[in-house]
Structures are given as C-alpha cells and as structure tokens.
Design an enzyme around this catalytic site. Structure first.
Site, PDB file in Angstrom:
ATOM      1  N   TYR A 247       0.845  -1.188   0.000  1.00 27.56           N
ATOM      2  CA  TYR A 247       0.000   0.000   0.000  1.00 27.56           C
ATOM      3  C   TYR A 247       0.884   1.243   0.000  1.00 27.56           C
ATOM      4  O   TYR A 247       1.606   1.515   0.934  1.00 27.56           O
ATOM      5  CB  TYR A 247      -0.933   0.016   1.207  1.00 27.56           C
ATOM      6  CG  TYR A 247      -1.758  -1.239   1.386  1.00 27.56           C
ATOM      7  CD1 TYR A 247      -2.041  -2.080   0.304  1.00 27.56           C
ATOM      8  CD2 TYR A 247      -2.256  -1.595   2.630  1.00 27.56           C
ATOM      9  CE1 TYR A 247      -2.795  -3.232   0.474  1.00 27.56           C
ATOM     10  CE2 TYR A 247      -3.015  -2.742   2.805  1.00 27.56           C
ATOM     11  CZ  TYR A 247      -3.280  -3.565   1.727  1.00 27.56           C
ATOM     12  OH  TYR A 247      -4.014  -4.706   1.909  1.00 27.56           O
TER      13      TYR A 247
ATOM     14  N   LEU B 175     -17.340  -5.389   3.250  1.00 27.52           N
ATOM     15  CA  LEU B 175     -18.422  -4.562   2.711  1.00 27.52           C
ATOM     16  C   LEU B 175     -18.357  -4.500   1.186  1.00 27.52           C
ATOM     17  O   LEU B 175     -18.845  -3.553   0.561  1.00 27.52           O
ATOM     18  CB  LEU B 175     -18.364  -3.152   3.305  1.00 27.52           C
ATOM     19  CG  LEU B 175     -18.540  -3.095   4.825  1.00 27.52           C
ATOM     20  CD1 LEU B 175     -18.420  -1.665   5.329  1.00 27.52           C
ATOM     21  CD2 LEU B 175     -19.873  -3.711   5.251  1.00 27.52           C
ATOM     22  N   GLY B 176     -17.741  -5.536   0.592  1.00 25.77           N
ATOM     23  CA  GLY B 176     -17.685  -5.591  -0.874  1.00 25.77           C
ATOM     24  C   GLY B 176     -17.018  -4.381  -1.480  1.00 25.77           C
ATOM     25  O   GLY B 176     -17.498  -3.828  -2.466  1.00 25.77           O
ATOM     26  N   ARG B 177     -15.890  -3.968  -0.871  1.00 28.75           N
ATOM     27  CA  ARG B 177     -15.139  -2.778  -1.321  1.00 28.75           C
ATOM     28  C   ARG B 177     -16.023  -1.530  -1.355  1.00 28.75           C
ATOM     29  O   ARG B 177     -15.932  -0.701  -2.256  1.00 28.75           O
ATOM     30  CB  ARG B 177     -14.477  -3.023  -2.679  1.00 28.75           C
ATOM     31  CG  ARG B 177     -13.535  -4.220  -2.665  1.00 28.75           C
ATOM     32  CD  ARG B 177     -12.640  -4.290  -3.873  1.00 28.75           C
ATOM     33  NE  ARG B 177     -11.760  -5.454  -3.812  1.00 28.75           N
ATOM     34  CZ  ARG B 177     -10.625  -5.516  -3.116  1.00 28.75           C
ATOM     35  NH1 ARG B 177     -10.227  -4.468  -2.430  1.00 28.75           N
ATOM     36  NH2 ARG B 177      -9.883  -6.610  -3.110  1.00 28.75           N
ATOM     37  N   GLY B 178     -16.898  -1.444  -0.353  1.00 31.50           N
ATOM     38  CA  GLY B 178     -17.750  -0.280  -0.228  1.00 31.50           C
ATOM     39  C   GLY B 178     -19.067  -0.382  -0.972  1.00 31.50           C
ATOM     40  O   GLY B 178     -19.959   0.456  -0.782  1.00 31.50           O
ATOM     41  N   PHE B 179     -19.222  -1.401  -1.811  1.00 31.66           N
ATOM     42  CA  PHE B 179     -20.445  -1.535  -2.603  1.00 31.66           C
ATOM     43  C   PHE B 179     -21.668  -1.683  -1.696  1.00 31.66           C
ATOM     44  O   PHE B 179     -22.739  -1.122  -1.964  1.00 31.66           O
ATOM     45  CB  PHE B 179     -20.325  -2.739  -3.539  1.00 31.66           C
ATOM     46  CG  PHE B 179     -21.521  -2.968  -4.419  1.00 31.66           C
ATOM     47  CD1 PHE B 179     -21.741  -2.167  -5.524  1.00 31.66           C
ATOM     48  CD2 PHE B 179     -22.429  -3.976  -4.133  1.00 31.66           C
ATOM     49  CE1 PHE B 179     -22.853  -2.381  -6.343  1.00 31.66           C
ATOM     50  CE2 PHE B 179     -23.535  -4.190  -4.941  1.00 31.66           C
ATOM     51  CZ  PHE B 179     -23.756  -3.386  -6.048  1.00 31.66           C
TER      52      PHE B 179
END
Length: 336
Positions: A64, A215-219
């Site tokens: 990262y 969280l599904g990459r924010g989805f």
C-alpha cells in the site's frame, strides 16, 4: 458505545478485537487513489478513534503506497505502539527505489529484506502478525514459511499469517510452523472460502479467519449508485464485479439487503458486518473517516438470528454475485 470485545485469533492465544481496521484506503497505491481521495490528518484521527472504540488491530501492507501506508501508521501510533496490534503483509516485490515490480516474491532472502523494511517504516521492533500477501508459485511455501518462522524465533514477528492461500497450501505451511491467521476477501458478495475448502481447513487446524473487504469494497454501503460514480483512478473501476451490467445485477441483490437492514433499523453495512462476524471471522472493514469507524463498530453489538442468517444467504447464495472480484491477472494470484 460499548468497547468491542476481544476474541482469540488462532490457537496460540493471540487476542484481537472482533473487528479490526483495514488501512489500505488511507494512502494512494502506485500513485492512484484506491477508494477516493485520502487525507492524512483524517486517517490518523480515524485510527485514534478506532482505538477508543476498542479497535486496536490495524491491517496494512508494504504494497500500500507502496511503503506510504506503513509510514502513515507509524505516525498514528507514535508514542502508543503497545496499545495496537499491527498486521502487515509482504510478497509483492518492491525494489530498492521503493517501486513495485508487481512480481510476487516469497524467497527466503526477500522475506528477510521485507521484514527489515517494514520494521523501519512502522518504527517498531516487532510486528504482531506478519502475512505473506500472495503465495509465490515459484517458491515452495515451506521455504517462505520457514524463513518467517526464523523471524518468530528472533522476536521480529509474533504470529504468521497467509493471504489468499488455497486449502492445500495452508496445510503445507501449517506443517512447517503454526499459522495463526488466513486472510481472504469475504462478504455477502464473496463467499468463495466457504466452498473452496479454506474455511473448513481453518476450522480443522485451529487457524483464525480474517475477512477483508467485508463490505464488498464499499459496494454494500449503497453510496455508489452507478459505475460512473467511481473516480477516474478509483481501483474499483478495474474490478469486473463493479463494471457495466454486472454492477446493476449486483445492485438488485443489494436492494434486497437494504430492505432487510431497514426492517432492523440498521444500515446495510452493519447488517453485512454482523453476518460476517456470525460466520466466525474477524472483519477488517476499511475506512479513513471517523463517521464510518463508529458505524462499523456498532455492528459488533448486533446478533442475527438463525432465520435472519438464512434469509441473507438465500438473497445471495455463494457464487451468485455477477463478475469476478479482481481482473484476470489478479485472479490468477488467489487460491494458490
């Protein structure tokens, strides 16, 4: 808000909060924003607020940035290192100019090089949980984990983890040195570890399971209404699951989750996190804002009934989500 309870990760007594904090989005990745613009001051405030809530497990990686994320964490925990459990990862090769080569390197000499770099960047003398970020198909896992085991003996790391490893690889690694945790993407929209033998293997061997992108990459937050809502350099634009027709198919599933959350008077994110925790995983949702760390933390106080779990899993049975969770190149690097 109640402090988040501590649970045991693995079978060696490593105590961590039931929910940690994923830090990837707090910096850029190879010069691009991951999940929208990041602000260092906000990120540091979020890390401090997380600790107040009992979220002491911080998940980062040398990838990262590269490097920048570990240095950000060093600033955030300065003077209070022992209050946190630091988990970082290595394996994506970074050259001497701090540039990603994008090769996967699990050779013993690179293990040594990586730990020294991460210790320096995190400004610490030990790392609590050290993961192999991706399995190097060109290096026997026994060699990589053997080198990591040497770091345990030297006191440079406390526990060993793997990320996105197959059940067979986990068994080979565990035979060399006890693996404390395995990290994989896991959410209502990504249930592959249930069907590829990973979760069964972890339960059998007494290894903890850490769910990233719960969280599904924010989805699942519902804040993204269209693929066009992603910034031009947002990482998620590269993910088939969030492109074109796939996005809208998955949005139809999300709408059913939103309805169920509304009935319980909670957010879809809280419902999704409560489900992940109900499966025995440690969730590490990523955020860089205090508002969301507080919302996510509240999910640890929720309990889903058996009927509610069944209802959720019937909305999104394993494998129903449209589109892969990575592009083709990256999919070749998981479950090895």
């Amino acid at each position: 808000m109640d402090m988040i309870k501590k649970v045991k990760l693995g079978s060696k007594g490593f105590m961590v909060p039931a929910q940690g904090l994923g830090c990837m989005g707090m910096t850029t990745l190879a010069g691009a924003d991951v999940y929208g613009k990041a602000d260092e001051k906000d990120a540091i405030k979020t890390i401090h607020r997380a600790l107040e809530l009992g979220i002491s497990l911080l998940d980062t990686a040398d990838l990262y940035g590269p490097i920048l994320n570990e240095r950000l964490l060093a600033k955030a925990i300065s003077g209070n290192r022992n209050a946190y459990q630091i988990a970082t990862k290595f394996g994506y090769e970074i050259d001497d100019n701090e540039q990603l080569t994008w090769a996967i390197n699990g050779k013993p000499d690179y293990v040594r090089k990586s730990i020294e770099r991460s210790l320096k960047n995190l400004n610490t003398d030990h790392i609590d949980l050290y993961y192999l970020h991706r399995v190097d198909p060109a290096t026997p896992i026994e060699d990589t984990v053997g080198a990591m085991a040497d770091l345990v003996k030297e006191g440079k790391i406390s526990y060993i983890g793997l990320s996105e490893a197959s059940a067979a690889t986990i068994r080979k690694a565990h035979a060399v040195h006890e693996i404390t945790a395995v990290q994989s993407e896991y959410s209502l929209f990504e249930r592959e570890p249930e069907v590829n033998g990973v979760m069964d293997t972890l339960a059998e061997l007494g290894i903890g399971f850490v769910a990233y992108s719960p969280l599904g990459r924010g989805f699942i937050t519902g804040e993204i209404k269209s693929p066009d809502d992603f910034a031009a350099d947002d990482f998620r634009r590269q993910i088939p699951r969030y492109q074109g027709e796939n996005f809208y198919k998955n949005m139809e599933l999300l709408e059913q989750i939103q309805q169920m959350a509304a009935q319980k008077n909670i957010t879809p994110s809280q419902l999704a996190l409560a489900w992940v925790l109900s499966k025995g995983a440690i969730a590490i949702p990523g955020t860089k804002r205090i508002k969301y760390i507080e919302e996510n933390a509240a999910a640890t106080n929720l309990t889903l009934s058996a009927e509610e779990q069944i209802a959720l899993e019937s909305i999104i049975p394993a494998g129903i989500a449209a589109g892969n969770r990575y592009d083709e190149y990256s999919m070749n690097g998981v479950n090895i």
